[in-house]
Design a protein around this motif. Structure first.
Motif, PDB file in Angstrom:
ATOM      1  N   PHE A   1      37.657 -83.839   3.758  1.00  0.00           N
ATOM      2  CA  PHE A   1      38.595 -83.585   4.858  1.00  0.00           C
ATOM      3  C   PHE A   1      38.737 -82.080   5.050  1.00  0.00           C
ATOM      4  O   PHE A   1      38.620 -81.298   4.108  1.00  0.00           O
ATOM      5  CB  PHE A   1      39.966 -84.177   4.537  1.00  0.00           C
ATOM      6  N   GLY A   2      39.013 -81.681   6.286  1.00  0.00           N
ATOM      7  CA  GLY A   2      39.270 -80.271   6.553  1.00  0.00           C
ATOM      8  C   GLY A   2      38.011 -79.439   6.663  1.00  0.00           C
ATOM      9  O   GLY A   2      38.048 -78.222   6.510  1.00  0.00           O
TER      10      GLY A   2
ATOM     11  N   VAL B   1      44.125 -83.361  10.904  1.00  0.00           N
ATOM     12  CA  VAL B   1      45.008 -82.963   9.794  1.00  0.00           C
ATOM     13  C   VAL B   1      44.316 -83.388   8.513  1.00  0.00           C
ATOM     14  O   VAL B   1      44.142 -84.584   8.293  1.00  0.00           O
ATOM     15  CB  VAL B   1      46.388 -83.633   9.885  1.00  0.00           C
ATOM     16  N   PRO B   2      43.864 -82.473   7.676  1.00  0.00           N
ATOM     17  CA  PRO B   2      43.915 -81.026   7.866  1.00  0.00           C
ATOM     18  C   PRO B   2      42.865 -80.559   8.872  1.00  0.00           C
ATOM     19  O   PRO B   2      41.819 -81.186   9.019  1.00  0.00           O
ATOM     20  CB  PRO B   2      43.598 -80.496   6.468  1.00  0.00           C
ATOM     21  N   LEU B   3      43.180 -79.450   9.523  1.00  0.00           N
ATOM     22  CA  LEU B   3      42.289 -78.891  10.539  1.00  0.00           C
ATOM     23  C   LEU B   3      41.560 -77.678   9.970  1.00  0.00           C
ATOM     24  O   LEU B   3      42.186 -76.801   9.389  1.00  0.00           O
ATOM     25  CB  LEU B   3      43.120 -78.470  11.768  1.00  0.00           C
ATOM     26  N   ASP B   4      40.252 -77.677  10.146  1.00  0.00           N
ATOM     27  CA  ASP B   4      39.431 -76.555   9.673  1.00  0.00           C
ATOM     28  C   ASP B   4      39.550 -75.421  10.684  1.00  0.00           C
ATOM     29  O   ASP B   4      38.700 -75.247  11.560  1.00  0.00           O
ATOM     30  CB  ASP B   4      37.981 -77.032   9.520  1.00  0.00           C
ATOM     31  N   THR B   5      40.604 -74.648  10.559  1.00  0.00           N
ATOM     32  CA  THR B   5      40.834 -73.557  11.517  1.00  0.00           C
ATOM     33  C   THR B   5      39.814 -72.433  11.335  1.00  0.00           C
ATOM     34  O   THR B   5      39.441 -71.768  12.298  1.00  0.00           O
ATOM     35  CB  THR B   5      42.267 -72.995  11.362  1.00  0.00           C
ATOM     36  N   ALA B   6      39.358 -72.258  10.096  1.00  0.00           N
ATOM     37  CA  ALA B   6      38.452 -71.136   9.812  1.00  0.00           C
ATOM     38  C   ALA B   6      37.155 -71.251  10.611  1.00  0.00           C
ATOM     39  O   ALA B   6      36.698 -70.276  11.213  1.00  0.00           O
ATOM     40  CB  ALA B   6      38.156 -71.069   8.314  1.00  0.00           C
TER      41      ALA B   6
ATOM     42  N   MET C   1      46.496 -72.494  18.283  1.00  0.00           N
ATOM     43  CA  MET C   1      46.091 -71.888  17.008  1.00  0.00           C
ATOM     44  C   MET C   1      45.152 -70.695  17.269  1.00  0.00           C
ATOM     45  O   MET C   1      45.306 -69.612  16.678  1.00  0.00           O
ATOM     46  CB  MET C   1      45.408 -72.964  16.150  1.00  0.00           C
TER      47      MET C   1
ATOM     48  N   LYS D   1      45.774 -66.733  16.451  1.00  0.00           N
ATOM     49  CA  LYS D   1      45.007 -66.093  15.370  1.00  0.00           C
ATOM     50  C   LYS D   1      43.693 -65.469  15.815  1.00  0.00           C
ATOM     51  O   LYS D   1      43.085 -64.731  15.047  1.00  0.00           O
ATOM     52  CB  LYS D   1      44.721 -67.121  14.269  1.00  0.00           C
TER      53      LYS D   1
ATOM     54  N   VAL E   1      45.104 -80.611   0.148  1.00  0.00           N
ATOM     55  CA  VAL E   1      44.330 -80.379   1.362  1.00  0.00           C
ATOM     56  C   VAL E   1      44.048 -78.889   1.437  1.00  0.00           C
ATOM     57  O   VAL E   1      44.686 -78.094   0.764  1.00  0.00           O
ATOM     58  CB  VAL E   1      45.092 -80.841   2.619  1.00  0.00           C
ATOM     59  N   VAL E   2      43.089 -78.551   2.276  1.00  0.00           N
ATOM     60  CA  VAL E   2      42.752 -77.139   2.431  1.00  0.00           C
ATOM     61  C   VAL E   2      43.979 -76.408   2.959  1.00  0.00           C
ATOM     62  O   VAL E   2      44.571 -76.803   3.954  1.00  0.00           O
ATOM     63  CB  VAL E   2      41.572 -76.980   3.410  1.00  0.00           C
TER      64      VAL E   2
ATOM     65  N   ILE F   1      45.417 -73.291   4.693  1.00  0.00           N
ATOM     66  CA  ILE F   1      45.039 -72.115   5.455  1.00  0.00           C
ATOM     67  C   ILE F   1      46.320 -71.430   5.916  1.00  0.00           C
ATOM     68  O   ILE F   1      47.097 -71.979   6.689  1.00  0.00           O
ATOM     69  CB  ILE F   1      44.157 -72.499   6.657  1.00  0.00           C
TER      70      ILE F   1
ATOM     71  N   LEU G   1      49.698 -75.986   5.400  1.00  0.00           N
ATOM     72  CA  LEU G   1      49.798 -77.311   4.817  1.00  0.00           C
ATOM     73  C   LEU G   1      50.113 -77.189   3.347  1.00  0.00           C
ATOM     74  O   LEU G   1      49.659 -76.278   2.675  1.00  0.00           O
ATOM     75  CB  LEU G   1      48.472 -78.079   5.001  1.00  0.00           C
TER      76      LEU G   1
END
Lengths: 323, 347
Positions: A190-191, A237-242, A273, A277, B337-338, B340, B344
């Motif tokens: 996930f993520g 969720v979770p979101l890989d923002t990177a 987001m 950022k 969870v990751v 960032i 979270l």
């Protein structure tokens, strides 16, 4: 490698995990009958208790899944149509999402809730929901949106082994889509977003079936000399923002494509987001393509055009480049 | 201590039953009463944020039902459940600390008055959404059935909750799958200020069990042993694999729905009604019954012990530190969870 459908991939994940761990069981309306095709053979292999047909009572049987999870079971709840989750939303929000936190970590809810989103198929307002964004607003839930058979299997297996409540939104438009699945076991974390099509001029973040449309758009744009990067977040969720921010840093342009409604939607969250950022990397205003803030009509003459397709995505990308 | 000793009140005269069990019942009822009295004082002095729902007057059914369980059985409470974990055997220190939002609380200050839970004694938590604990209790019972153990789940809910769809869905599934669950309706006559006869078509909640082919009984909730007897029989039935039972305990709360000035001038019930119920106070009734076989001095000594235990719990709670602010960001998820930029939690 095997070439199987999205739904067969889901069925494989369920069978493998039920065989691996006897605390895993499937429950929902008509699951033993394999009405939709994700539970074929499971009744014979695991029996009626682990392939548990429920009465039509979404709120009640969701609570049952949560209680079973509290005492060590790992239920997979099949809602079939995502719209039916509304009946269960008290349990999903007040119990599944909050129990670990509210009870100070004394318990946790390792349960998977599968919901299929049927839309663009003439089943009208009450059966056409694409409602993942509502549950992104609930801390404590994890929200998964697979876009192909490979991801569907790998993400579902991860969800079943996760210790928290996971909502998986399966795009009904993808159920029949085929894809390559490795013979050996695999899980997807996930993520971690998937860059489905690499590019450098514009970033397209797309969700579920919009991923395939975006890849088609990127291929068309490539012929025009526009290099689009398509990102599938896989989990909201979770979101890989990177990964998204790195892509925007490279392209300077963001298009978010979502079959959900516009207001307070997943696309809006991703856009916000990046605005917060990645603002100084942007060379043009962020653009969203979503379904309109309108109920879903029955007649295909009315529903046509509600969800962004490859042509609409390519057009929006071109406009972004020209900004 | 919680061994299934079936009380037959008609023959009980202090000779044929385990006296230590009776004394433990008396002790727990006293703890439940004095715990809530202490909470009331804390609330009135402005020490408790939010709300407090007291069950003073209902101790007979709370303890009578819980004591019919084994230590490894499960129990699900509701918003009015300070006493239910105590009935199930929880220590009072961590419960009192939770009421004050301290880091030593059962939920480390994250749940508070309406969500007390002590999983170490099988108290699976209290949900303050009326009725929502019913299917969760059925799920715990399903888990026990699937795991092949013989644990029973006891679910407390009020007359108000019986009008939720949850009640009917839970009853149906429990009966359909013959699950080891006991439904204990704490019928205290009112949902907030609405009397039961203005909320339900039938006076007796237990009558609804017939619609699910489930046996039921009505007991005097002020008589601890009567509740104990009925629930013991229901627990035995559940443990045998014969499915659920609905036990309706007619009882009364002396306080309003919750503490605070909101209900001060309410006239939904009369002073005479309250006074009549207080004449049948569950602790007084039980003490009278015990007086035949237990020396009054022993009961007084037990009262004093309970008083000291509650005082010690208050002291423990008062002295305990508040949680650190960063603790607000733990326990949301069990599988990390990751993270960032702190968006979270990976509690």
């Amino acid at each position: 490698m095997a070439n199987i459908t999205f739904l067969e991939a889901v069925a494989q994940a369920q069978r493998e995990e039920m065989a691996r761990d006897e605390s895993v069981f499937l429950m929902g309306e008509d699951v033993s009958g394999n009405v939709y095709g994700s539970s074929g053979g499971l009744l014979d292999e695991f029996g009626p208790q682990r392939v548990l047909d429920t009465p039509i009572c979404e709120s009640g049987f969701t609570g049952v899944a949560i209680g079973a999870a509290m005492v060590g079971m790992r239920p997979i709840v099949d809602y079939t149509i995502a719209s039916f989750m509304y009946l269960a939303t008290d349990q999903l929000v007040s119990m599944a999402a909050k129990s670990s936190y509210m009870y100070g970590g004394q318990t946790h809810i390792p349960a998977v809730f599968r919901a299929a989103m049927f839309y663009n198929g003439g089943i009208a307002a009450q059966h056409s929901d694409r409602n993942y964004s509502m549950y992104m607003n609930v801390p404590g839930l994890k929200v998964v949106v697979p876009s192909n058979p490979y991801d569907a299997k790998g993400l579902l297996k991860t969800a079943i082994r996760d210790e928290d409540p996971v909502l998986i939104f399966e795009d009904g438009n993808l159920w029949g889509q085929k894809g390559e699945i490795p013979d050996e076991e695999y899980l997807l974390p996930f993520g971690q977003a998937n860059i489905c099509h690499a590019g450098s001029d514009v970033t397209i973040v797309a969700i579920a079936a919009r991923v395939g449309e975006s890849i088609k758009a990127a291929e068309a744009l490539a012929k025009e000399g526009i290099s689009a990067e398509v990102i599938d977040p896989r989990t909201l969720v979770p979101l890989d923002t990177a990964t998204i921010l790195e892509s925007v840093a490279k392209t300077g342009r963001l298009l978010v494509v979502d079959q959900g409604h516009r207001t307070c939607g997943a696309a809006g969250e991703i856009a916000a987001m990046v605005a917060e950022k990645g603002f100084w990397n942007l060379q043009a205003p962020i653009k969203r393509l979503t379904a309109p803030d309108m109920q879903i009509p029955f007649s295909s003459a009315l529903e046509r055009g509600f969800y962004p397709d490859a042509a609409m995505i390519a057009l929006a990308a071109r406009e972004l480049i020209e900004e | 201590m919680c061994a299934a000793v079936n009380f037959d009140i008609s023959v009980w005269g202090g000779m044929s039953v385990d006296q230590s069990l009776l004394l433990e019942m008396y002790r727990r009822m006293g703890l439940v009463r004095q715990f809530d009295e202490a909470v009331q004082k804390l609330f009135n002095s402005g020490r408790i944020p939010g709300s407090a729902h007291l069950s003073i007057g209902q101790e007979g059914e709370v303890v009578g039902a819980c004591m019919a369980l084994r230590e490894d059985d499960y129990m699900v409470g509701n918003h009015r459940s300070h006493g239910h974990p105590i009935g199930k055997g929880a220590g009072v220190n961590a419960l009192m600390a939770e009421i004050l939002g301290k880091s030593t609380g059962v939920n480390q200050g994250k749940g508070g008055s309406m969500h007390l839970a002590d999983f170490s004694v099988g108290s699976l938590g209290e949900s303050s959404i009326v009725g929502s604990g019913l299917p969760v209790a059925v799920g715990a019972a399903l888990g026990s059935q699937m795991q092949g153990n013989d644990r029973v789940t006891l679910c407390f809910f009020g007359d108000g909750a019986s009008n939720q769809g949850y009640f009917h869905e839970a009853m149906n599934m429990a009966a359909l799958w013959k699950l080891p669950v006991v439904f204990l309706c704490e019928n205290n006559g009112y949902g907030v200020t609405t009397p039961n006869n203005r909320a339900a078509a039938l006076e007796d909640i237990s009558a609804r069990a017939a619609g699910y082919g489930t046996p039921s009984s009505i007991v005097d909730g002020q008589q601890c042993l009567e509740v104990y007897d009925a629930v013991t029989e229901a627990v035995e039935r559940a443990r045998r694999g014969d499915g659920p039972t609905l036990v309706e305990a007619k009882t009364y709360r002396y306080h309003h729905h919750s503490e605070g000035p909101l209900y001060d001038n309410m006239t939904y019930r009369s002073d005479e009604e309250l006074a009549a119920w207080k004449l049948r106070d569950p602790l007084l009734l039980f003490r009278e019954q015990l007086a035949d076989s237990v020396a009054v001095a022993d009961l007084d000594r037990m009262d004093e012990q309970v008083k000291q235990d509650i005082a010690a719990a208050l002291e423990f709670a008062e002295q305990s530190p508040l949680p650190e602010p960063e603790e607000a960001y733990t326990h949301l998820y069990r599988t990390p969870v990751v993270v960032i930029e702190g968006e979270l939690s990976n509690g």
